[in-house]
Design an enzyme around this catalytic site. Sequence first.
Site, PDB file in Angstrom:
ATOM      1  N   ASN A 267       0.935  -0.981  -0.077  1.00 23.51           N
ATOM      2  CA  ASN A 267       0.116  -0.228  -0.050  1.00 23.51           C
ATOM      3  C   ASN A 267       0.879   1.494  -0.001  1.00 23.51           C
ATOM      4  O   ASN A 267       0.677   2.372  -0.817  1.00 23.51           O
ATOM      5  CB  ASN A 267      -0.895   0.032   0.967  1.00 23.51           C
TER       6      ASN A 267
ATOM      7  N   ASN B 199       9.432  -7.003  11.736  1.00 28.15           N
ATOM      8  CA  ASN B 199       9.868  -5.993  10.891  1.00 28.15           C
ATOM      9  C   ASN B 199      11.689  -5.995  10.947  1.00 28.15           C
ATOM     10  O   ASN B 199      12.148  -5.537  10.099  1.00 28.15           O
ATOM     11  CB  ASN B 199       9.209  -4.724  10.826  1.00 28.15           C
TER      12      ASN B 199
ATOM     13  N   ARG C 271      -0.992  15.748   9.492  1.00 32.03           N
ATOM     14  CA  ARG C 271      -2.190  15.300  10.123  1.00 32.03           C
ATOM     15  C   ARG C 271      -2.650  16.427  11.133  1.00 32.03           C
ATOM     16  O   ARG C 271      -3.656  16.809  11.378  1.00 32.03           O
ATOM     17  CB  ARG C 271      -1.955  13.988  10.857  1.00 32.03           C
TER      18      ARG C 271
ATOM     19  N   HIS D 217       7.772   8.571  16.507  1.00 24.95           N
ATOM     20  CA  HIS D 217       6.500   8.466  15.577  1.00 24.95           C
ATOM     21  C   HIS D 217       5.751   7.141  16.112  1.00 24.95           C
ATOM     22  O   HIS D 217       5.566   6.020  15.676  1.00 24.95           O
ATOM     23  CB  HIS D 217       6.984   7.909  14.364  1.00 24.95           C
TER      24      HIS D 217
HETATM   25  N1  LIG Z   1       6.776   5.691   8.780  1.00 24.29           N
HETATM   26  C1  LIG Z   1       5.366   5.879   8.733  1.00 24.29           C
HETATM   27  O1  LIG Z   1       4.788   7.102   8.782  1.00 24.29           O
HETATM   28  C2  LIG Z   1       4.515   4.912   8.300  1.00 24.29           C
HETATM   29  C3  LIG Z   1       4.926   3.555   8.214  1.00 24.29           C
HETATM   30  N2  LIG Z   1       4.087   2.434   7.794  1.00 24.29           N
HETATM   31  C4  LIG Z   1       4.784   1.082   7.870  1.00 24.29           C
HETATM   32  O2  LIG Z   1       5.178   0.827   6.497  1.00 24.29           O
HETATM   33  C5  LIG Z   1       5.134  -0.653   6.397  1.00 24.29           C
HETATM   34  C6  LIG Z   1       4.330  -1.061   5.224  1.00 24.29           C
HETATM   35  O3  LIG Z   1       3.098  -0.837   5.237  1.00 24.29           O
HETATM   36  P1  LIG Z   1       2.044  -1.233   4.005  1.00 24.29           P
HETATM   37  O4  LIG Z   1       2.564  -0.596   2.739  1.00 24.29           O
HETATM   38  O5  LIG Z   1       0.874  -0.659   4.482  1.00 24.29           O
HETATM   39  O6  LIG Z   1       2.030  -2.751   4.171  1.00 24.29           O
HETATM   40  P2  LIG Z   1       1.596  -3.838   2.922  1.00 24.29           P
HETATM   41  O7  LIG Z   1       1.689  -4.968   3.586  1.00 24.29           O
HETATM   42  O8  LIG Z   1       0.604  -3.120   2.144  1.00 24.29           O
HETATM   43  O9  LIG Z   1       3.229  -3.757   1.964  1.00 24.29           O
HETATM   44  C7  LIG Z   1       4.294  -4.061   2.742  1.00 24.29           C
HETATM   45  C8  LIG Z   1       5.033  -5.089   1.325  1.00 24.29           C
HETATM   46  O10 LIG Z   1       6.158  -5.348   1.815  1.00 24.29           O
HETATM   47  C9  LIG Z   1       6.655  -6.614   1.116  1.00 24.29           C
HETATM   48  N3  LIG Z   1       7.706  -7.287   1.647  1.00 24.29           N
HETATM   49  C10 LIG Z   1       7.697  -8.036   2.882  1.00 24.29           C
HETATM   50  N4  LIG Z   1       9.003  -8.533   3.139  1.00 24.29           N
HETATM   51  C11 LIG Z   1       9.755  -7.881   2.128  1.00 24.29           C
HETATM   52  C12 LIG Z   1      11.055  -8.097   1.916  1.00 24.29           C
HETATM   53  N5  LIG Z   1      11.914  -8.774   2.577  1.00 24.29           N
HETATM   54  N6  LIG Z   1      11.736  -7.742   0.732  1.00 24.29           N
HETATM   55  C13 LIG Z   1      11.049  -6.960   0.225  1.00 24.29           C
HETATM   56  N7  LIG Z   1       9.462  -6.755   0.168  1.00 24.29           N
HETATM   57  C14 LIG Z   1       8.902  -7.311   1.335  1.00 24.29           C
HETATM   58  C15 LIG Z   1       5.174  -7.295   1.218  1.00 24.29           C
HETATM   59  O11 LIG Z   1       5.138  -8.381   0.157  1.00 24.29           O
HETATM   60  C16 LIG Z   1       4.176  -6.236   0.941  1.00 24.29           C
HETATM   61  O12 LIG Z   1       4.093  -6.091  -0.454  1.00 24.29           O
HETATM   62  C17 LIG Z   1       4.330  -1.252   7.842  1.00 24.29           C
HETATM   63  O13 LIG Z   1       5.585  -1.584   8.727  1.00 24.29           O
HETATM   64  C18 LIG Z   1       3.622   0.293   8.059  1.00 24.29           C
HETATM   65  O14 LIG Z   1       3.721   0.231   9.518  1.00 24.29           O
HETATM   66  C19 LIG Z   1       2.787   2.650   7.159  1.00 24.29           C
HETATM   67  C20 LIG Z   1       2.334   4.079   6.983  1.00 24.29           C
HETATM   68  C21 LIG Z   1       3.281   5.334   7.519  1.00 24.29           C
HETATM   69  O1  LIG Z   2      -0.305   3.973  11.995  1.00 24.75           O
HETATM   70  C1  LIG Z   2       0.502   3.212  11.498  1.00 24.75           C
HETATM   71  O2  LIG Z   2       0.649   2.073  12.101  1.00 24.75           O
HETATM   72  C2  LIG Z   2       1.206   3.317  10.219  1.00 24.75           C
HETATM   73  C3  LIG Z   2       1.742   4.763  10.519  1.00 24.75           C
HETATM   74  O3  LIG Z   2       2.767   4.728  11.030  1.00 24.75           O
HETATM   75  C4  LIG Z   2       1.027   6.017  10.396  1.00 24.75           C
HETATM   76  O4  LIG Z   2       0.071   5.717   9.376  1.00 24.75           O
HETATM   77  O5  LIG Z   2       0.997   6.878  10.863  1.00 24.75           O
END
Ligand SMILES: NC(=O)C1=CN([C@@H]2O[C@H](COP(=O)(O)OP(=O)(O)OC[C@H]3O[C@@H](n4cnc5c(N)ncnc54)[C@H](O)[C@@H]3O)[C@@H](O)[C@H]2O)C=CC1
Ligand SMILES: O=C([O-])CC(=O)C(=O)O
EC number: 1.1.1.37
Length: 311
Positions: A10, A95, A151, A175
């Site tokens: 995503n 992770n 936000r 965060h």
């Molecule tokens: N720092 C921030 O502000 C934010 C952080 N996140 C974090 O970002 C991460 C991803 O979130 P989403 O995209 O929603 O999850 P998602 O599940 O939609 O996508 C994650 C992708 O990573 C892939 N993946 C898993 N292991 C892998 C590897 N070893 N090598 C390559 N690809 C691999 C999966 O196949 C999947 O397609 C989560 O840990 C989430 O908590 C999400 C939103 C904001």
């Molecule tokens: O809420 C979560 O887990 C993903 C993230 O870090 C955000 O959207 O701020």
Amino acid sequence: MKVTIVGAGNVGATCADVISYRGIASEVVLLDIKEGFAEGKALDIMQCATNTGFNTKVSGVTNDYSKTANSHVVVVTSGIPRKPGMTREELIGINAGIVKSVVENVLKYSPEAIILMVSNPMDTMSYLALKSLGIPKNRLIGMGGALDSSRFRTYLSLALDRPVNDISAMVIGGHGDTTMIPLTRLASYNGIPVTQFLSEEVLEKVAADTMVGGATLTGLLGTSAWYAPGASVAYIVDSILNDQKKMIACSVYLEGEYGQNDICVGVPCIIGKNGVEEILEIDLNEKEKALFAKSADAVRVMNEALKTILA
Ligand SMILES: NC(=O)C1=CN([C@@H]2O[C@H](COP(=O)(O)OP(=O)(O)OC[C@H]3O[C@@H](n4cnc5c(N)ncnc54)[C@H](O)[C@@H]3O)[C@@H](O)[C@H]2O)C=CC1
Ligand SMILES: O=C([O-])CC(=O)C(=O)O
């Protein structure tokens, strides 16, 4: 300029989409471990090009890091997102291993890349990447404050009923749901402190809503957010690739700033072609300083957990 995004889920796919349609990079590579997934996302994004008017080359690969070679920026979104009721910190067990192996592979092919960490718990994943790679600290940027600040500005705009881009506000600290520090005292509406327009009670609610902004969306969506996270990553990548030197709250390695050492946590930074070009030490009041110290302590506890998880 070439940008690799690891994780085509995503957030990763949304980053690729925004970076492409805004023409921020000439080439975007999406990499995922799920067979064919990144290839599919890349093709779908490329097929927007004629109707949205961009020429960025977008490609996808399944776990082939050679295709990511010589990237200027690598965005790490690989890993699992939280489900409703979970904290970001609960993701560390799965992770940490993913992030460590991903960044090691990334560096083999792009030894000079600036790494933008997104995977959660983001401050600890940033620290893990920096420590395991041993790259200069200006090349490791954790994305959290850009999103949390957007936000915060959104909630302020709703409370004021005024356009969001007339509002300036920043969130520093970790965060996490309890570690973010929305700097309400410094928030302004076209340069006028928001405290002149909103009551203390309303401002407290805005700050509280901001802190659980990610959790609220996770509850509504069943998984965590992606549009605003993707746009926040693109905003930082733009500042790097176009050397815009924007001031953005990012999780970066501190060596004495804000009284902290050996930790990555959110502070205002100047972001340009060299990554983190400056850390700005703004004057915090006693209450804000205490909140910052508490936030850093919580992040440090998570960093300590890495020792057992990765042992
Ligand atoms: N720092 C921030 O502000 C934010 C952080 N996140 C974090 O970002 C991460 C991803 O979130 P989403 O995209 O929603 O999850 P998602 O599940 O939609 O996508 C994650 C992708 O990573 C892939 N993946 C898993 N292991 C892998 C590897 N070893 N090598 C390559 N690809 C691999 C999966 O196949 C999947 O397609 C989560 O840990 C989430 O908590 C999400 C939103 C904001
Ligand atoms: O809420 C979560 O887990 C993903 C993230 O870090 C955000 O959207 O701020």
